[in-house]
Design a protein around this motif. Sequence first.
Motif, PDB file in Angstrom:
ATOM      1  N   ASP A 129      52.513  30.203  65.588  1.00 46.85           N
ATOM      2  CA  ASP A 129      51.747  30.414  64.585  1.00 46.85           C
ATOM      3  C   ASP A 129      52.238  31.361  63.321  1.00 46.85           C
ATOM      4  O   ASP A 129      52.362  31.351  62.339  1.00 46.85           O
ATOM      5  CB  ASP A 129      50.326  31.201  65.204  1.00 46.85           C
ATOM      6  CG  ASP A 129      49.654  30.664  65.760  1.00 46.85           C
ATOM      7  OD1 ASP A 129      49.127  29.223  65.957  1.00 46.85           O
ATOM      8  OD2 ASP A 129      48.904  31.257  67.524  1.00 46.85           O
TER       9      ASP A 129
ATOM     10  N   ARG B 127      53.849  22.005  60.431  1.00 48.29           N
ATOM     11  CA  ARG B 127      52.336  22.280  60.314  1.00 48.29           C
ATOM     12  C   ARG B 127      52.460  20.910  59.641  1.00 48.29           C
ATOM     13  O   ARG B 127      51.023  20.256  59.439  1.00 48.29           O
ATOM     14  CB  ARG B 127      52.406  23.364  59.467  1.00 48.29           C
ATOM     15  CG  ARG B 127      52.337  24.503  60.074  1.00 48.29           C
ATOM     16  CD  ARG B 127      51.577  25.941  58.752  1.00 48.29           C
ATOM     17  NE  ARG B 127      52.011  26.988  59.680  1.00 48.29           N
ATOM     18  CZ  ARG B 127      51.532  28.194  59.305  1.00 48.29           C
ATOM     19  NH1 ARG B 127      52.510  28.144  57.887  1.00 48.29           N
ATOM     20  NH2 ARG B 127      51.982  29.141  59.804  1.00 48.29           N
TER      21      ARG B 127
ATOM     22  N   ALA C 264      51.653  19.037  62.716  1.00 48.68           N
ATOM     23  CA  ALA C 264      50.819  20.351  63.631  1.00 48.68           C
ATOM     24  C   ALA C 264      50.804  20.678  64.973  1.00 48.68           C
ATOM     25  O   ALA C 264      49.100  21.019  65.649  1.00 48.68           O
ATOM     26  CB  ALA C 264      49.915  20.942  62.694  1.00 48.68           C
TER      27      ALA C 264
ATOM     28  N   TYR D 171      48.019  22.777  66.261  1.00 47.36           N
ATOM     29  CA  TYR D 171      47.922  24.367  66.259  1.00 47.36           C
ATOM     30  C   TYR D 171      47.409  25.118  65.276  1.00 47.36           C
ATOM     31  O   TYR D 171      47.931  26.150  64.651  1.00 47.36           O
ATOM     32  CB  TYR D 171      49.777  25.097  67.350  1.00 47.36           C
ATOM     33  CG  TYR D 171      50.709  24.742  65.994  1.00 47.36           C
ATOM     34  CD1 TYR D 171      50.731  25.342  65.150  1.00 47.36           C
ATOM     35  CD2 TYR D 171      51.245  23.237  66.536  1.00 47.36           C
ATOM     36  CE1 TYR D 171      51.826  25.087  64.133  1.00 47.36           C
ATOM     37  CE2 TYR D 171      51.999  23.359  65.953  1.00 47.36           C
ATOM     38  CZ  TYR D 171      52.777  24.204  64.834  1.00 47.36           C
ATOM     39  OH  TYR D 171      53.313  23.460  64.100  1.00 47.36           O
ATOM     40  N   TRP D 172      47.443  24.212  64.366  1.00 45.97           N
ATOM     41  CA  TRP D 172      46.946  24.759  62.716  1.00 45.97           C
ATOM     42  C   TRP D 172      46.433  23.888  62.101  1.00 45.97           C
ATOM     43  O   TRP D 172      46.455  22.099  61.588  1.00 45.97           O
ATOM     44  CB  TRP D 172      48.140  25.132  62.265  1.00 45.97           C
ATOM     45  CG  TRP D 172      48.162  25.524  60.259  1.00 45.97           C
ATOM     46  CD1 TRP D 172      48.677  26.626  60.070  1.00 45.97           C
ATOM     47  CD2 TRP D 172      48.496  24.002  59.536  1.00 45.97           C
ATOM     48  NE1 TRP D 172      48.216  26.879  58.989  1.00 45.97           N
ATOM     49  CE2 TRP D 172      48.133  25.516  58.183  1.00 45.97           C
ATOM     50  CE3 TRP D 172      48.057  23.193  59.053  1.00 45.97           C
ATOM     51  CZ2 TRP D 172      48.227  24.883  56.929  1.00 45.97           C
ATOM     52  CZ3 TRP D 172      48.920  22.977  57.927  1.00 45.97           C
ATOM     53  CH2 TRP D 172      48.542  23.641  56.960  1.00 45.97           C
TER      54      TRP D 172
ATOM     55  N   ARG E 144      41.920  26.577  56.538  1.00 48.53           N
ATOM     56  CA  ARG E 144      42.239  27.729  55.465  1.00 48.53           C
ATOM     57  C   ARG E 144      41.410  28.240  54.155  1.00 48.53           C
ATOM     58  O   ARG E 144      40.630  27.135  53.966  1.00 48.53           O
ATOM     59  CB  ARG E 144      43.914  26.916  54.383  1.00 48.53           C
ATOM     60  CG  ARG E 144      44.552  26.711  55.462  1.00 48.53           C
ATOM     61  CD  ARG E 144      44.942  27.943  55.854  1.00 48.53           C
ATOM     62  NE  ARG E 144      44.634  28.030  57.539  1.00 48.53           N
ATOM     63  CZ  ARG E 144      44.905  28.393  58.094  1.00 48.53           C
ATOM     64  NH1 ARG E 144      46.042  29.316  58.454  1.00 48.53           N
ATOM     65  NH2 ARG E 144      44.824  28.365  60.179  1.00 48.53           N
TER      66      ARG E 144
END
Length: 319
Positions: free
Chosen positions: A115, A139, A199, A216-217, A222
């Motif tokens: 992260d 990512r 990602a 993980y992303w 966002r």
Amino acid sequence: MCGIAGLAGADAARHERTVGAMGTTQAHHGPDGTMHAAADDGRAVLAMNTLLIVDQQAMPGPYLDPESGILLAFNGEIYNYRQQATAWGIPLAPRETDAHLVLRAWAKLGPSCLDGLDGMFALAVYDPRAGTLFLARDRLGEKPLYWRLDGGRLAFASEVTTLTGYGPAPLVLRPEVLAIETPVGADTPFQGIQLLAPATLLAFDVATGSLDQHTYWALPDRQPFTGSYREALAKFSVVLAEQIPLRAPAGDFALLLSGGLDSSVLAYLLRRPVCSPSATPVRAGSTSRRSRPGSQPTSAPNWWWSSRTRPTSPPPCRT
């Protein structure tokens, strides 16, 4: 920029020569050396083709953390590794690079360290404490990473053709290849070989042969910007001014320009602190070799440049 390959399984050490050959297949990724290493418990062998970017004198991989036994093969670059080393309290010696930060961060924080990494990368980490091989990509998936399962073992590589040499992988004609001439998603033109998605973190349990993947992303997580255009422009300008220097090489470098607005902005943000103009300064309104007698002065700024000759006294830099 570098390349990685490897194998994890209960009998991985017996296939060390195979992993060495996989690394040799990708040797063009690593002009600074191709090496491989086996984990202390013999259940993973990792190979790495090294291209030294951050430090030309750095040690090539794979990298081993002697305290935890964690083994790392790394492809890519972490732009904020010095900042994260400070934030996480991880010491780095003068000749140590972003790969050493990832190695020690994984030993200290585990997969959650992903992260905090700002960069482009594909990595493989074998953690003997958990008996698990981890594969991860950045990512947006700038660095490729392919993998396959075979007989209770997991093999991976930066190039899909490296894995076709590891074992049978018949060609598969997928519909999207006929339509857009390239596979999409995680599928490849080779049966049994998958592309790790951007990602994504893959965890392979060596003892049980079980496999788990999770993202993980994600970009949809966002929050959209809600300010005005001027506020967006100001925020974007700050982000560029902060991020571009982090991506600048430490030594001499050149920037290949396409002539567009984006590359011109990059050239401006990557400029040296001292200007080195390569043309002749001419006062606005004065007569230059391009001016004709009797012509009207132009409304140019204080200094503009003729590309004919070098200046004898360059004007002050403007930032």
